[in-house]
Design a protein around this motif. Structure first.
Motif, PDB file in Angstrom:
ATOM      1  N   SER A 199      -4.817   0.590 -13.562  1.00 25.29           N
ATOM      2  CA  SER A 199      -5.361   0.312 -12.233  1.00 25.29           C
ATOM      3  C   SER A 199      -4.607  -0.873 -11.654  1.00 25.29           C
ATOM      4  N   GLU A 227       0.816  -1.216   0.000  1.00 29.52           N
ATOM      5  CA  GLU A 227       0.000   0.000   0.000  1.00 29.52           C
ATOM      6  C   GLU A 227       0.848   1.264   0.000  1.00 29.52           C
ATOM      7  N   SER A 252       2.106   1.438  -3.906  1.00 34.03           N
ATOM      8  CA  SER A 252       1.166   1.204  -5.005  1.00 34.03           C
ATOM      9  C   SER A 252       0.568   2.495  -5.553  1.00 34.03           C
ATOM     10  N   ASP A 253       0.217   3.419  -4.684  1.00 37.06           N
ATOM     11  CA  ASP A 253      -0.380   4.672  -5.157  1.00 37.06           C
ATOM     12  C   ASP A 253       0.588   5.495  -5.994  1.00 37.06           C
ATOM     13  N   SER A 254       1.821   5.640  -5.524  1.00 40.19           N
ATOM     14  CA  SER A 254       2.797   6.423  -6.294  1.00 40.19           C
ATOM     15  C   SER A 254       3.151   5.724  -7.598  1.00 40.19           C
ATOM     16  N   GLU A 259       0.195   6.327 -10.005  1.00 37.59           N
ATOM     17  CA  GLU A 259       0.164   7.733 -10.422  1.00 37.59           C
ATOM     18  C   GLU A 259       1.238   8.031 -11.459  1.00 37.59           C
TER      19      GLU A 259
END
Length: 123
Positions: free
Chosen positions: A47, A27, A30-32, A35
């Motif tokens: 995604s 977590e 994963s977002d960076s 993006e």
């Protein structure tokens, strides 16, 4: 769908959809990771399903290829999963991406071109 239904630079004819398993994704990164991939030119959609460990990519193969996306994945400490199925898909995806890129720049020719029409009337 038409080219207007996609992001700038993405043509429907060159759009490919890829699903690959990743490893070392949590977590925190994963977002960076998502993006940064999403900001690359040619990406239409990205995604990540953290439960299955699968990244879903849709991109124009004439503007970006899987190697550049993999470099971005490795930059964030993740990698493609090291199983035979993921490696097989990766090889196939690279082949198809290169084929799309080559066909986009190829100028067709034919030795069976129809002759130029004369302006005579037929009887």
């Amino acid at each position: 769908m038409s080219d207007l239904d996609h992001r700038v630079g993405v043509r429907e004819a060159n759009l490919v959809i890829r699903n690959l398993r990743l490893s070392n994704v949590n977590e925190a990164n994963s977002d960076s990771l998502i993006e940064e991939i999403d900001r690359l030119f040619g990406i239409d959609e990205v995604s990540y399903n953290i439960q299955q460990g699968v990244i879903h990519l849709a991109y124009d193969a004439t503007h970006i290829d899987l190697e550049r996306i993999e470099a971005t994945i490795r930059k964030h400490g993740a990698a493609l999963h090291n199983d035979w199925w993921t490696q097989t898909k990766e090889g196939y995806y690279q082949f198809v991406d290169q084929n799309i890129k080559d066909n986009a720049t190829h100028k067709p020719w034919s030795c069976h071109q129809s002759p130029q029409r004369s302006h005579r009337k037929r009887k």
